[in-house]
Design a protein around this motif. Structure first.
Motif, mmCIF file in Angstrom:
data_model
loop_
_atom_site.group_PDB
_atom_site.id
_atom_site.type_symbol
_atom_site.label_atom_id
_atom_site.label_comp_id
_atom_site.label_asym_id
_atom_site.label_seq_id
_atom_site.Cartn_x
_atom_site.Cartn_y
_atom_site.Cartn_z
ATOM 1 N N GLU A 60 51.279 29.457 32.294
ATOM 2 C CA GLU A 60 49.840 29.219 32.191
ATOM 3 C C GLU A 60 49.238 28.740 33.511
ATOM 4 O O GLU A 60 48.085 29.058 33.828
ATOM 5 N N ILE A 61 49.995 27.985 34.285
ATOM 6 C CA ILE A 61 49.495 27.539 35.585
ATOM 7 C C ILE A 61 49.312 28.743 36.508
ATOM 8 O O ILE A 61 48.295 28.860 37.206
ATOM 9 N N LYS A 62 50.269 29.651 36.494
ATOM 10 C CA LYS A 62 50.161 30.871 37.316
ATOM 11 C C LYS A 62 48.959 31.700 36.892
ATOM 12 O O LYS A 62 48.244 32.256 37.747
ATOM 13 N N ARG A 63 48.693 31.773 35.590
ATOM 14 C CA ARG A 63 47.541 32.547 35.122
ATOM 15 C C ARG A 63 46.231 31.917 35.593
ATOM 16 O O ARG A 63 45.271 32.640 35.906
ATOM 17 N N LEU A 64 46.180 30.589 35.649
ATOM 18 C CA LEU A 64 44.979 29.938 36.168
ATOM 19 C C LEU A 64 44.799 30.238 37.653
ATOM 20 O O LEU A 64 43.685 30.494 38.113
ATOM 21 N N TYR A 65 45.891 30.208 38.408
ATOM 22 C CA TYR A 65 45.828 30.559 39.831
ATOM 23 C C TYR A 65 45.331 31.990 40.008
ATOM 24 O O TYR A 65 44.527 32.277 40.903
ATOM 25 N N ASP A 66 45.815 32.888 39.176
ATOM 26 C CA ASP A 66 45.379 34.292 39.258
ATOM 27 C C ASP A 66 43.902 34.425 38.887
ATOM 28 O O ASP A 66 43.168 35.216 39.498
ATOM 29 N N LYS A 67 43.472 33.667 37.898
ATOM 30 C CA LYS A 67 42.071 33.708 37.467
ATOM 31 C C LYS A 67 41.134 33.359 38.612
ATOM 32 O O LYS A 67 40.089 33.994 38.795
ATOM 33 N N TYR A 68 41.511 32.368 39.409
ATOM 34 C CA TYR A 68 40.675 31.932 40.523
ATOM 35 C C TYR A 68 41.016 32.660 41.830
ATOM 36 O O TYR A 68 40.474 32.325 42.879
ATOM 37 N N GLU A 69 41.910 33.623 41.752
ATOM 38 C CA GLU A 69 42.324 34.423 42.911
ATOM 39 C C GLU A 69 42.757 33.525 44.063
ATOM 40 O O GLU A 69 42.400 33.743 45.214
ATOM 41 N N TRP A 70 43.540 32.499 43.721
ATOM 42 C CA TRP A 70 44.041 31.547 44.708
ATOM 43 C C TRP A 70 45.052 32.228 45.613
ATOM 44 O O TRP A 70 45.932 32.955 45.154
ATOM 45 N N GLU A 71 44.949 32.004 46.898
ATOM 46 C CA GLU A 71 45.797 32.716 47.849
ATOM 47 C C GLU A 71 47.255 32.250 47.837
ATOM 48 O O GLU A 71 48.153 33.013 48.146
ATOM 49 N N TYR A 72 47.477 31.002 47.492
ATOM 50 C CA TYR A 72 48.802 30.410 47.658
ATOM 51 C C TYR A 72 49.247 29.747 46.361
ATOM 52 O O TYR A 72 48.556 28.874 45.834
ATOM 53 N N PHE A 73 50.399 30.148 45.819
ATOM 54 C CA PHE A 73 50.946 29.551 44.610
ATOM 55 C C PHE A 73 52.157 28.712 45.009
ATOM 56 O O PHE A 73 53.217 29.251 45.327
#
Length: 257
Positions: free
Chosen positions: A236-249
């Motif tokens: 779910e954390i990765k999906r939130l990062y993808d939702k905001y198009e975050w450059e760095y995970f």
């Protein structure tokens, strides 16, 4: 010398009074199921309207357990002060053990790619961290990057990124340190030509919520660590990062901190 403690005490009282005047609800006793989060306003992370990746992560952690999240944005240094004095429950975006009288969890929620900005005319060749030696280095007040750098240099804290970059441009600062994302967003405002500057990454620093050193803060820290690890494992954390198009995970596949 005799007047200095009095002046410092007066400043402390003035700061506390200002906080109460601007945010009168700080002094009110809020529900144990209400969490007041305070943060500097960062684009797409902690917006003034309560939106953003970081605020959404905290909601995803706590709201399913019946907590309500209230968000307030102010300066970074004031965010720290309000949590240290237990007027708020937590602030966002701290480096581990960066501040005293703050409870830190096990899990980070993001990481800053800290970069150095300078002019090639001032520093013709970048040779790593040692390049900072004996130079005048600036950052936004409260960030305390010197705690993570062994090289000795002259520190000049600034009120804003605009002030810091303008001082680099006018040769009043040799180097400005800040999160790369924040620097790029500042350059995008267009008041300085990005081509006049050099930028290099110098380190990654994990970002944590800082909880008030209280019984409630201890419980919130415990819940945060348990829930964050669960959400991370479920993706779910990765999906939130993808939702905001975050450059760095900033998490490995094995989800180790």
């Amino acid at each position: 010398m005799i007047g200095f403690p009095i002046k410092k005490m007066a400043y402390t009282f003035a700061l506390a009074f200002t906080a109460l005047a601007v945010f009168p609800s700080f002094a009110d006793k809020h529900s144990e199921k209400e969490i007041i989060l305070v943060s500097e306003a960062w684009e797409d992370a902690t917006e003034k309207d309560g939106s953003g990746l970081y605020f959404e992560i905290m909601r995803r952690v706590f709201e399913p357990l019946g907590y309500s999240i209230k968000t307030i944005t102010t300066t970074y240094s004031r965010s720290v002060y309000l949590v240290q004095t237990k007027k708020m429950d937590a602030f966002l975006g701290s480096y581990i053990d960066e501040k005293e009288k703050i409870l830190y969890p096990y899990w980070h929620f993001d990481a800053d790619q800290v970069s150095a900005v300078y002019k090639a005319s001032v520093i013709p060749t970048w040779e790593g961290e040692k390049t900072l030696g004996n130079r005048t280095v600036g950052w936004v007040k409260g960030y305390d990057y010197s705690d993570y750098i062994d090289t000795k240099f002259n520190i000049h804290e600034v009120k804003s990124r605009r002030q810091g970059l303008s001082m680099v441009y006018s040769d009043r600062l040799d180097v400005m340190l800040d999160a790369r994302k924040e620097l790029e967003e500042e350059f995008a405002l267009g008041y300085l030509d990005r081509d006049d500057f050099e930028m290099v990454n110098i380190m990654d620093l994990k970002l944590y919520p800082g909880f008030a050193d209280s019984e409630k803060g201890q419980e919130l820290r415990r819940i945060y660590d348990e829930r964050f690890e669960e959400l991370l494992a479920k993706g779910e954390i990765k999906r939130l990062y993808d939702k905001y198009e975050w450059e760095y995970f900033p998490f490995s596949v094995s989800s180790t901190p």
